[in-house]
Scaffold this active site. Structure first.
Site, PDB file in Angstrom:
ATOM      1  N   LYS A  21      -6.112  -7.360  46.221  1.00 27.70           N
ATOM      2  CA  LYS A  21      -6.865  -8.325  45.415  1.00 27.70           C
ATOM      3  C   LYS A  21      -7.636  -9.298  46.283  1.00 27.70           C
ATOM      4  O   LYS A  21      -8.798  -9.617  46.011  1.00 27.70           O
ATOM      5  CB  LYS A  21      -5.899  -9.072  44.482  1.00 27.70           C
ATOM      6  CG  LYS A  21      -6.576 -10.021  43.501  1.00 27.70           C
ATOM      7  CD  LYS A  21      -5.736 -10.202  42.250  1.00 27.70           C
ATOM      8  CE  LYS A  21      -4.503 -11.041  42.517  1.00 27.70           C
ATOM      9  NZ  LYS A  21      -4.773 -12.495  42.409  1.00 27.70           N
ATOM     10  N   SER A  22      -7.014  -9.792  47.351  1.00 22.45           N
ATOM     11  CA  SER A  22      -7.683 -10.765  48.224  1.00 22.45           C
ATOM     12  C   SER A  22      -8.954 -10.186  48.834  1.00 22.45           C
ATOM     13  O   SER A  22     -10.004 -10.840  48.867  1.00 22.45           O
ATOM     14  CB  SER A  22      -6.732 -11.211  49.340  1.00 22.45           C
ATOM     15  OG  SER A  22      -5.638 -11.916  48.826  1.00 22.45           O
ATOM     16  N   GLY A  91      -7.429 -18.163  40.584  1.00 16.88           N
ATOM     17  CA  GLY A  91      -7.642 -19.335  41.427  1.00 16.88           C
ATOM     18  C   GLY A  91      -8.477 -19.004  42.640  1.00 16.88           C
ATOM     19  O   GLY A  91      -9.269 -19.836  43.107  1.00 16.88           O
ATOM     20  N   GLN A 166      -7.368 -20.066  50.557  1.00 13.28           N
ATOM     21  CA  GLN A 166      -8.420 -20.402  49.597  1.00 13.28           C
ATOM     22  C   GLN A 166      -9.186 -21.643  50.038  1.00 13.28           C
ATOM     23  O   GLN A 166     -10.419 -21.677  49.984  1.00 13.28           O
ATOM     24  CB  GLN A 166      -7.809 -20.601  48.211  1.00 13.28           C
ATOM     25  CG  GLN A 166      -7.229 -19.325  47.623  1.00 13.28           C
ATOM     26  CD  GLN A 166      -6.513 -19.561  46.306  1.00 13.28           C
ATOM     27  OE1 GLN A 166      -6.436 -20.679  45.812  1.00 13.28           O
ATOM     28  NE2 GLN A 166      -5.979 -18.501  45.729  1.00 13.28           N
ATOM     29  N   ASP A 313       3.118 -15.147  47.242  1.00 15.12           N
ATOM     30  CA  ASP A 313       2.944 -14.250  46.092  1.00 15.12           C
ATOM     31  C   ASP A 313       4.185 -13.404  45.828  1.00 15.12           C
ATOM     32  O   ASP A 313       4.423 -12.975  44.696  1.00 15.12           O
ATOM     33  CB  ASP A 313       1.738 -13.333  46.301  1.00 15.12           C
ATOM     34  CG  ASP A 313       0.418 -14.050  46.070  1.00 15.12           C
ATOM     35  OD1 ASP A 313       0.429 -15.128  45.450  1.00 15.12           O
ATOM     36  OD2 ASP A 313      -0.620 -13.544  46.530  1.00 15.12           O
ATOM     37  N   LYS A 340       1.148 -22.539  41.020  1.00 15.22           N
ATOM     38  CA  LYS A 340       0.551 -21.212  40.913  1.00 15.22           C
ATOM     39  C   LYS A 340       0.226 -20.934  39.439  1.00 15.22           C
ATOM     40  O   LYS A 340       0.045 -21.863  38.655  1.00 15.22           O
ATOM     41  CB  LYS A 340       1.498 -20.160  41.504  1.00 15.22           C
ATOM     42  CG  LYS A 340       1.808 -20.373  42.991  1.00 15.22           C
ATOM     43  CD  LYS A 340       0.575 -20.264  43.867  1.00 15.22           C
ATOM     44  CE  LYS A 340       0.111 -18.852  44.056  1.00 15.22           C
ATOM     45  NZ  LYS A 340      -1.050 -18.734  44.982  1.00 15.22           N
ATOM     46  N   ARG A 344       6.408 -21.559  39.330  1.00 13.95           N
ATOM     47  CA  ARG A 344       7.255 -20.399  39.615  1.00 13.95           C
ATOM     48  C   ARG A 344       8.676 -20.783  40.007  1.00 13.95           C
ATOM     49  O   ARG A 344       9.600 -19.982  39.834  1.00 13.95           O
ATOM     50  CB  ARG A 344       6.605 -19.531  40.700  1.00 13.95           C
ATOM     51  CG  ARG A 344       5.393 -18.774  40.175  1.00 13.95           C
ATOM     52  CD  ARG A 344       4.712 -17.929  41.223  1.00 13.95           C
ATOM     53  NE  ARG A 344       3.598 -17.183  40.629  1.00 13.95           N
ATOM     54  CZ  ARG A 344       2.645 -16.583  41.321  1.00 13.95           C
ATOM     55  NH1 ARG A 344       2.648 -16.642  42.653  1.00 13.95           N
ATOM     56  NH2 ARG A 344       1.679 -15.933  40.704  1.00 13.95           N
TER      57      ARG A 344
END
Length: 428
Positions: A21-22, A91, A166, A313, A340, A344
């Site tokens: 995904k990144s 995000g 990020q 993650d 997040k 979490r």
């Protein structure tokens, strides 16, 4: 979604884990810095990354897609769109786009779903405002929707108080539009996919040997277009590595997995807990890629306090491993888990207790007593894909009902399909 206890061992090879995904997000966004065709094979076709493609399309990019092969031709000039740029649940998309758009002439509105619009954005908007950006939003530009009015940006020397890829990437993207050379530093190394990809694209950027300090020059010409094959996501693969460990007499081999050192810390934690887990490098290109072989294992309790940014993650799935280990385990220095897709820390502790596990939360982590007798339960995902997938794996041992499993599609659209192929019985 209800998952029933799996009665049979698993012995399989998985080659269809979701693409990273990144890297998928970055491929799409960085293509706007180039000239000509950008091509990616194995682009992640999940809600988050498809939203990112739609965003860059609304900024003027031309996109051709056939299955997971994506071609992007950037516009000669970024358009000021006549619509809201919808980041969905991501995000990453929102924070990177804030940095990218801050120095571009135009007016832009970024928004997301109800979960994303309550996640903190001041970590990006504050340093950008200090160098001339105009960013408006609720709670002093901390909460989306955010309005960005592109401006000429001043050079900066920024020291980040948090280790966040990020934040780092947003500041790099803004530095490309600044009026002079910029520097960025962080307290500990965060994921470095941006640096790896931008290096391959010949970006005017220097990185210190330890990776903590960057020097970024303004762009004087377009970057080199990309032609890449995106490896599979180690964070997504982790759920099935965990499944192999906790299911008796089982073995899973995970193929074509990204093995970037900043992404495999959770696997190393499993090894320290006693897991039979081997990682083998098969390719070194702009990223390290390989396979992971995992077998049924007995786990021991552990204390985790270092390199938290490298396993943020995987923390929910690690909590499942803690619950099944012998003895007590704890995770600390992980306050970032509070902000997040869900809180979490609170959510994992709440749901583990529902499953019969002794657990307690700290301000910056949690403590879990392993070896408790598990019981079938109904848990709440709170719209968090990683909570849902973590408890889906636990459900293979005790049976679990998850109240909102649609969120899984944001990052791992074929997760349920793979789970079913392992033999799991699943009712919707």
């Amino acid at each position: 979604m209800k998952i029933y206890k799996l009665q049979t061992p698993v012995n399989t090879i998985l080659e269809n884990i979701a693409a990273d995904k990144s890297i998928s997000h970055r491929f799409a966004i960085f293509s706007l810095l180039t000239q000509g065709e950008n091509k990616a094979r194995n682009y992640l076709l999940a809600q988050d990354t498809l939203n990112t493609l739609e965003i860059i399309k609304n900024l003027g990019a031309k996109i051709e897609q056939k299955d997971s092969c994506v071609k992007i031709i950037p516009p000669k000039e970024i358009l000021s769109p006549n619509c809201i740029l919808d980041c969905g649940n991501s995000g990453t998309a929102m924070r990177l786009m804030i940095g990218f758009l801050a120095g571009i002439s135009g007016f832009f509105v970024l928004s997301g779903d109800k979960f994303l619009n309550n996640r903190p954005m001041r970590r990006i908007s504050k340093p950008l405002t200090q160098i001339g950006a105009r960013i408006y939003g609720r709670n002093e530009a901390n909460l989306a929707p955010l309005c960005i009015e592109g401006q000429n940006l001043k050079a900066f020397n920024y020291k980040s108080e948090i280790s966040s890829a990020q934040v780092k990437t947003a500041m790099i993207l803004s530095a490309f539009r600044a009026d002079n050379i910029c520097t960025f530093s962080e307290i500990s190394l965060s994921r470095n996919h941006s640096e790896n990809m931008l290096k391959a694209m010949k970006a005017p950027m220097r990185v210190s040997n330890d990776g903590l300090n960057l020097e970024i020059s303004p762009l004087k010409k377009p970057l080199k277009a990309q032609n890449i094959i995106i490896p599979n996501d180690p964070s997504s693969a982790f759920y099935f590595a965990l499944a192999a460990i906790i299911l008796p007499k089982s073995q899973i081999i995970l193929k074509n997995i990204l093995l970037n050192p900043t992404r495999i810390e959770a696997y190393k934690i499993l090894q320290k807990m006693g897991a039979k887990l081997e990682m083998t490098i098969t390719q070194n290109d702009f990223e390290t890629i390989g396979e992971i072989r995992v077998e049924s294992s007995k786990l021991n309790g552990i204390e985790v306090k270092d390199n938290i940014a490298w396993l943020i993650d995987e923390a929910p799935a690690l909590a499942i491993a803690f619950a099944l280990a012998k003895g007590k385990s704890n995770l600390v220095n992980a306050k970032e888990l509070r902000v997040k897709e869900s809180d979490r820390i609170a959510v994992m502790v709440e749901n583990l207790k529902l499953c019969g596990v002794e657990a307690k939360e700290f301000d910056d982590g949690f403590e879990i007593e392993g070896g408790c007798e598990l019981k079938s339960s109904k848990i709440k995902s709170y719209g968090d894909h990683r909570i849902a997938m973590s408890f889906a794996i636990l459900g293979l041992l005790c049976g679990i009902e998850i109240d909102d499993s649609d969120c899984i599609k944001t990052s791992f659209p074929n997760f349920i399909e793979i789970l079913s192929n392992l033999g799991a019985r699943i009712d919707y």
